[in-house]
Motif scaffolding. Structure first.
Motif, PDB file in Angstrom:
ATOM      1  N   SER A  41       6.637  22.567   6.285  1.00  0.00           N
ATOM      2  CA  SER A  41       5.689  21.624   5.702  1.00  0.00           C
ATOM      3  C   SER A  41       4.289  22.219   5.623  1.00  0.00           C
ATOM      4  O   SER A  41       3.930  23.092   6.421  1.00  0.00           O
ATOM      5  CB  SER A  41       5.624  20.344   6.554  1.00  0.00           C
ATOM      6  N   LEU A  42       3.539  21.737   4.669  1.00  0.00           N
ATOM      7  CA  LEU A  42       2.120  22.056   4.537  1.00  0.00           C
ATOM      8  C   LEU A  42       1.394  20.820   4.023  1.00  0.00           C
ATOM      9  O   LEU A  42       1.991  19.994   3.317  1.00  0.00           O
ATOM     10  CB  LEU A  42       1.882  23.209   3.557  1.00  0.00           C
ATOM     11  N   ARG A  43       0.112  20.741   4.348  1.00  0.00           N
ATOM     12  CA  ARG A  43      -0.718  19.664   3.806  1.00  0.00           C
ATOM     13  C   ARG A  43      -1.906  20.284   3.096  1.00  0.00           C
ATOM     14  O   ARG A  43      -2.719  20.969   3.723  1.00  0.00           O
ATOM     15  CB  ARG A  43      -1.212  18.742   4.915  1.00  0.00           C
ATOM     16  N   LEU A  44      -1.990  20.033   1.806  1.00  0.00           N
ATOM     17  CA  LEU A  44      -3.096  20.534   1.001  1.00  0.00           C
ATOM     18  C   LEU A  44      -4.193  19.488   0.899  1.00  0.00           C
ATOM     19  O   LEU A  44      -3.925  18.280   0.902  1.00  0.00           O
ATOM     20  CB  LEU A  44      -2.610  20.901  -0.402  1.00  0.00           C
ATOM     21  N   SER A  45      -5.423  19.974   0.766  1.00  0.00           N
ATOM     22  CA  SER A  45      -6.574  19.096   0.575  1.00  0.00           C
ATOM     23  C   SER A  45      -7.359  19.546  -0.644  1.00  0.00           C
ATOM     24  O   SER A  45      -7.404  20.736  -0.956  1.00  0.00           O
ATOM     25  CB  SER A  45      -7.496  19.133   1.797  1.00  0.00           C
ATOM     26  N   CYS A  46      -7.982  18.588  -1.297  1.00  0.00           N
ATOM     27  CA  CYS A  46      -8.847  18.884  -2.441  1.00  0.00           C
ATOM     28  C   CYS A  46     -10.112  18.057  -2.277  1.00  0.00           C
ATOM     29  O   CYS A  46     -10.066  16.821  -2.350  1.00  0.00           O
ATOM     30  CB  CYS A  46      -8.146  18.547  -3.746  1.00  0.00           C
ATOM     31  N   ALA A  47     -11.219  18.749  -2.068  1.00  0.00           N
ATOM     32  CA  ALA A  47     -12.514  18.084  -1.948  1.00  0.00           C
ATOM     33  C   ALA A  47     -13.196  18.102  -3.305  1.00  0.00           C
ATOM     34  O   ALA A  47     -13.326  19.162  -3.928  1.00  0.00           O
ATOM     35  CB  ALA A  47     -13.372  18.790  -0.915  1.00  0.00           C
ATOM     36  N   ALA A  48     -13.595  16.939  -3.776  1.00  0.00           N
ATOM     37  CA  ALA A  48     -14.204  16.820  -5.096  1.00  0.00           C
ATOM     38  C   ALA A  48     -15.627  16.310  -4.986  1.00  0.00           C
ATOM     39  O   ALA A  48     -15.935  15.432  -4.180  1.00  0.00           O
ATOM     40  CB  ALA A  48     -13.383  15.863  -5.954  1.00  0.00           C
ATOM     41  N   SER A  49     -16.485  16.872  -5.800  1.00  0.00           N
ATOM     42  CA  SER A  49     -17.852  16.371  -5.884  1.00  0.00           C
ATOM     43  C   SER A  49     -17.932  15.387  -7.042  1.00  0.00           C
ATOM     44  O   SER A  49     -17.046  15.331  -7.890  1.00  0.00           O
ATOM     45  CB  SER A  49     -18.823  17.528  -6.115  1.00  0.00           C
ATOM     46  N   GLY A  50     -18.998  14.611  -7.097  1.00  0.00           N
ATOM     47  CA  GLY A  50     -19.159  13.704  -8.223  1.00  0.00           C
ATOM     48  C   GLY A  50     -19.009  12.256  -7.834  1.00  0.00           C
ATOM     49  O   GLY A  50     -18.126  11.904  -7.052  1.00  0.00           O
ATOM     50  N   ARG A  51     -19.857  11.424  -8.398  1.00  0.00           N
ATOM     51  CA  ARG A  51     -19.881  10.013  -8.036  1.00  0.00           C
ATOM     52  C   ARG A  51     -18.718   9.243  -8.639  1.00  0.00           C
ATOM     53  O   ARG A  51     -18.472   8.119  -8.273  1.00  0.00           O
ATOM     54  CB  ARG A  51     -21.201   9.394  -8.478  1.00  0.00           C
ATOM     55  N   THR A  52     -18.001   9.821  -9.599  1.00  0.00           N
ATOM     56  CA  THR A  52     -16.933   9.091 -10.262  1.00  0.00           C
ATOM     57  C   THR A  52     -15.569   9.308  -9.619  1.00  0.00           C
ATOM     58  O   THR A  52     -14.567   8.802 -10.094  1.00  0.00           O
ATOM     59  CB  THR A  52     -16.842   9.506 -11.738  1.00  0.00           C
ATOM     60  N   PHE A  53     -15.515  10.043  -8.506  1.00  0.00           N
ATOM     61  CA  PHE A  53     -14.231  10.377  -7.901  1.00  0.00           C
ATOM     62  C   PHE A  53     -13.425   9.135  -7.592  1.00  0.00           C
ATOM     63  O   PHE A  53     -12.234   9.073  -7.888  1.00  0.00           O
ATOM     64  CB  PHE A  53     -14.445  11.195  -6.623  1.00  0.00           C
ATOM     65  N   SER A  54     -14.063   8.130  -6.994  1.00  0.00           N
ATOM     66  CA  SER A  54     -13.324   6.958  -6.537  1.00  0.00           C
ATOM     67  C   SER A  54     -12.759   6.137  -7.687  1.00  0.00           C
ATOM     68  O   SER A  54     -11.926   5.267  -7.467  1.00  0.00           O
ATOM     69  CB  SER A  54     -14.217   6.087  -5.653  1.00  0.00           C
ATOM     70  N   SER A  55     -13.180   6.383  -8.912  1.00  0.00           N
ATOM     71  CA  SER A  55     -12.673   5.637 -10.063  1.00  0.00           C
ATOM     72  C   SER A  55     -11.789   6.502 -10.958  1.00  0.00           C
ATOM     73  O   SER A  55     -11.474   6.104 -12.083  1.00  0.00           O
ATOM     74  CB  SER A  55     -13.834   5.075 -10.881  1.00  0.00           C
ATOM     75  N   THR A  56     -11.407   7.655 -10.458  1.00  0.00           N
ATOM     76  CA  THR A  56     -10.680   8.642 -11.265  1.00  0.00           C
ATOM     77  C   THR A  56      -9.259   8.846 -10.755  1.00  0.00           C
ATOM     78  O   THR A  56      -9.056   9.018  -9.559  1.00  0.00           O
ATOM     79  CB  THR A  56     -11.429   9.985 -11.236  1.00  0.00           C
TER      80      THR A  56
END
Length: 119
Positions: free
Chosen positions: A17-32
Motif C-alpha cells: 500500500s501507499l498513500r499519495l498526497s496532493c497539496a493545491a494552492s488557490g482559493r477555489t480548491f474547495s469548490s473544485t
C-alpha cells in the motif's frame, strides 16, 4: 494560477500500500472537483479517480476500483489517494489535477510522484 504538489510515492512490493498526497494552492480548491491521473512509461496519461468538491461523490477507473480510495481535506487544500493491493501494472508517475469527468482541467501539471510496484 493553481500550483499542485504531489508526494508520497515510492517503491513497494505487489500487494502493498501507499498513500499519495496532493497539496493545491488557490482559493477555489474547495469548490473544485479534483482527480488523480497516472502515466506509465510509453503510455498516455490516464484517469485514475476523482472526487467532488464536498467529498461525497467519488469515481474510479475500472482498473483501480475496490483497491484505491480518493479523499480530500478542504481545510488543508489537499487531496489523497490511498492505494491498496498494488499491482506491477500500477507502476506510473501519479499526478493530481482538477477534473471534469475523466478529463484534466488545468493545462499545467505538477512534478508528479513516482510509484513503482515490484513483482
Amino acid at each position: 494560477q493553481v500550483q499542485l504538489v504531489e508526494s508520497g510515492g515510492g517503491l513497494v512490493q505487489a500487494g502493498g500500500s501507499l498513500r499519495l498526497s496532493c497539496a493545491a494552492s488557490g482559493r477555489t480548491f474547495s469548490s473544485t472537483v479534483m482527480g488523480w491521473f497516472r502515466q506509465a512509461p510509453g503510455k498516455e496519461r490516464e484517469f485514475v479517480a476523482s472526487i467532488s468538491w464536498s467529498g461525497s461523490g467519488t469515481y474510479y477507473a475500472d482498473s483501480v476500483k475496490g483497491r484505491f480510495t480518493i479523499s480530500r481535506d478542504n481545510a488543508k487544500n489537499t487531496v489523497y489517494l490511498q492505494m491498496n493491493s498494488l499491482k506491477p501494472e500500477d507502476t506510473a508517475v501519479y499526478y493530481c489535477n482538477a477534473a471534469a469527468g475523466t478529463t484534466p482541467l488545468y493545462n499545467s501539471w505538477g512534478q508528479g510522484t513516482q510509484v513503482t510496484v515490484s513483482s
